[in-house]
Write a protein that holds these residues in place. Structure first.
Motif, PDB file in Angstrom:
ATOM      1  N   ALA A 187      -4.296   2.058   0.336  1.00  0.00           N
ATOM      2  CA  ALA A 187      -4.553   1.020  -0.667  1.00  0.00           C
ATOM      3  C   ALA A 187      -5.631   1.466  -1.648  1.00  0.00           C
ATOM      4  CB  ALA A 187      -4.976  -0.275   0.019  1.00  0.00           C
ATOM      5  N   SER A 220      -2.734  -0.823  -5.968  1.00  0.00           N
ATOM      6  CA  SER A 220      -2.509  -1.770  -4.869  1.00  0.00           C
ATOM      7  C   SER A 220      -3.817  -2.452  -4.495  1.00  0.00           C
ATOM      8  CB  SER A 220      -1.927  -1.058  -3.645  1.00  0.00           C
ATOM      9  OG  SER A 220      -2.788  -0.029  -3.202  1.00  0.00           O
ATOM     10  N   SER A 251       0.827  -1.218   0.000  1.00  0.00           N
ATOM     11  CA  SER A 251       0.000   0.000   0.000  1.00  0.00           C
ATOM     12  C   SER A 251       0.854   1.258   0.000  1.00  0.00           C
ATOM     13  CB  SER A 251      -0.942   0.001   1.205  1.00  0.00           C
ATOM     14  OG  SER A 251      -0.218   0.118   2.420  1.00  0.00           O
ATOM     15  N   VAL A 279      -5.147  -5.028  -1.643  1.00  0.00           N
ATOM     16  CA  VAL A 279      -4.790  -5.608  -0.350  1.00  0.00           C
ATOM     17  C   VAL A 279      -5.935  -6.476   0.152  1.00  0.00           C
ATOM     18  CG1 VAL A 279      -4.295  -5.073   2.062  1.00  0.00           C
ATOM     19  CG2 VAL A 279      -3.247  -3.715   0.240  1.00  0.00           C
ATOM     20  N   THR A 284      -2.231   0.978   6.516  1.00  0.00           N
ATOM     21  CA  THR A 284      -2.357   0.230   5.264  1.00  0.00           C
ATOM     22  C   THR A 284      -3.571   0.678   4.456  1.00  0.00           C
ATOM     23  OG1 THR A 284      -1.331  -1.737   6.254  1.00  0.00           O
ATOM     24  CG2 THR A 284      -2.604  -2.060   4.233  1.00  0.00           C
ATOM     25  N   THR A 285      -4.748   0.492   5.019  1.00  0.00           N
ATOM     26  CA  THR A 285      -5.991   0.679   4.263  1.00  0.00           C
ATOM     27  C   THR A 285      -6.200   2.098   3.731  1.00  0.00           C
ATOM     28  OG1 THR A 285      -7.204   0.958   6.358  1.00  0.00           O
ATOM     29  CG2 THR A 285      -7.132  -1.257   5.395  1.00  0.00           C
TER      30      THR A 285
END
Length: 359
Positions: A125, A106, A96, A108, A121-122
């Motif tokens: 992404a 990306s 990400s 994920v 992360t999110t």
């Protein structure tokens, strides 16, 4: 299309291996990068998947940030030379962060709620994919599918148990035996959590020996008195071993899910199960399909195991429940393949649009 896949865990190898095969069959280029792991890299080798190892494992939680940073920097250097259209991972912290820097999309995959690393992360992404009943919501880029991660390799379209392979390693698939999994608790999301105590592991082995053979797979170093129980089969045969087992027990979430999806009576013993609302994949496996028993309490866990092994009808009931689950769930590997192609195509179109604009 050029796709980059990153691997940090043995289950990630299984999750992506059929996807990689299908992408390459369609003529796409796939580049696999890994972090050293007790089983992940050996599995990549065993399945003949070309890959590059970017970092070694961390020896403790305190080393995790240092190793993660080194991994991301090395991944960035490598993918700049590749120019991927799409990058994908389970968990996906590195993917990400790196994908936007190289103009890639990306994708994920996430299936564990409440994990701290999701915060870094999110938001970065392009797509976050989770099972349908996943509790958390990641906004407009969140997509859901009717399945479990582990169905990408344990769906009947991909997995057929091989009893002859077990016999070749000295395991009688018709005999009574049990598989135990013990894990190290050194990941970012493991802070403050734990599984079976050493004494609990010894008691579990001692109890099950009354009924049959015991096989242990462990990322946590075993004491000398338990070393004799280590797996007699290659890591590539762990799911065959699980399928014919009379019971699985341990503190590994992934292997508990795998065992349940194989229709093997399963007991998961770890502190994550203590929360008022456990992770939705385990809730669904237990409450909707009755394929799993979860508890944070070691004593209760041992008693659940004993109840299962003393009931001669347990395996028959579990296999029937497994069939019902497959009626409800999709081919996850096919879904992942199509999602990556869709997102990789979006990246290709973006590059083409830039070129037109430049003209």
């Amino acid at each position: 299309m050029k796709a980059v896949v990153t691997i940090q865990h043995p289950a990630h190898v299984h999750f992506y291996r059929h996807v990689i095969d299908e992408l390459e069959t369609r003529g796409h280029e796939v580049f696999v990068f890994a972090r050293e792991n007790d089983l992940a890299v050996p599995l990549l080798n065993a399945f003949g998947i070309p890959h590059e190892v970017l970092t070694g494992p961390q020896d403790s939680l305190s080393e995790l940030a240092k190793v993660q940073l080194a991994y991301e920097l090395r991944l960035l250097r490598r993918v700049r030379k590749i120019g991927p259209d799409v990058m994908t991972a389970i968990g996906g912290v590195a993917v990400s962060h790196v994908a936007p820097l190289v103009g890639a999309r990306s994708v994920v995959f996430v299936d564990n709620e409440g994990t701290t690393s999701h915060r870094i992360t999110t938001p970065f992404a392009h797509v976050v994919a989770t099972p349908r009943n996943y509790d958390e919501d990641y906004g407009a880029n969140h997509v859901r599918y009717d399945g479990f991660h582990e169905l990408a390799y344990l769906h009947p379209d991909y997995f057929e148990p091989d009893p002859d392979a077990l016999v070749a390693h000295g395991v009688d698939p018709d005999a009574t035996y049990f598989v135990l999994r013990f894990r190290r608790w050194d990941a970012l999301h493991d802070v403050g959590e734990g599984g079976l105590s050493l004494e609990g592991k010894r008691r579990l082995v001692s109890m099950l020996e009354e009924y049959g053979d015991v096989y242990i797979t462990s990322t946590d170093p075993l004491p000398s008195d338990l070393e004799a129980y280590q797996l007699p089969v290659a890591p590539t045969l762990i799911h065959d071993l699980l399928y014919f087992a009379d019971c699985y027990a341990g503190d590994s979430a992934t292997m508990a899910t795998e065992s349940a999806l194989l229709g093997t009576p399963t007991v998961r013993i770890q502190s994550f199960a203590a929360r008022e609302t456990d992770m939705t994949n385990f809730v669904e496996l237990e409450e909707t399909y009755d394929l799993l028993r979860s508890t944070p309490d070691e004593e209760e866990g041992l008693e659940l195991v004993r109840e299962i092994v003393e009931d001669p009808e347990t395996r028959t009931r579990w296999r029937a429940r497994r069939e019902r689950l497959f009626e409800d769930k999709i081919d996850v590997a096919a879904y992942v393949t199509e999602l990556l192609c869709e997102q990789g195509g979006a990246a290709v179109r973006t590059v083409e649009q830039r070129a037109v604009s430049a003209d």
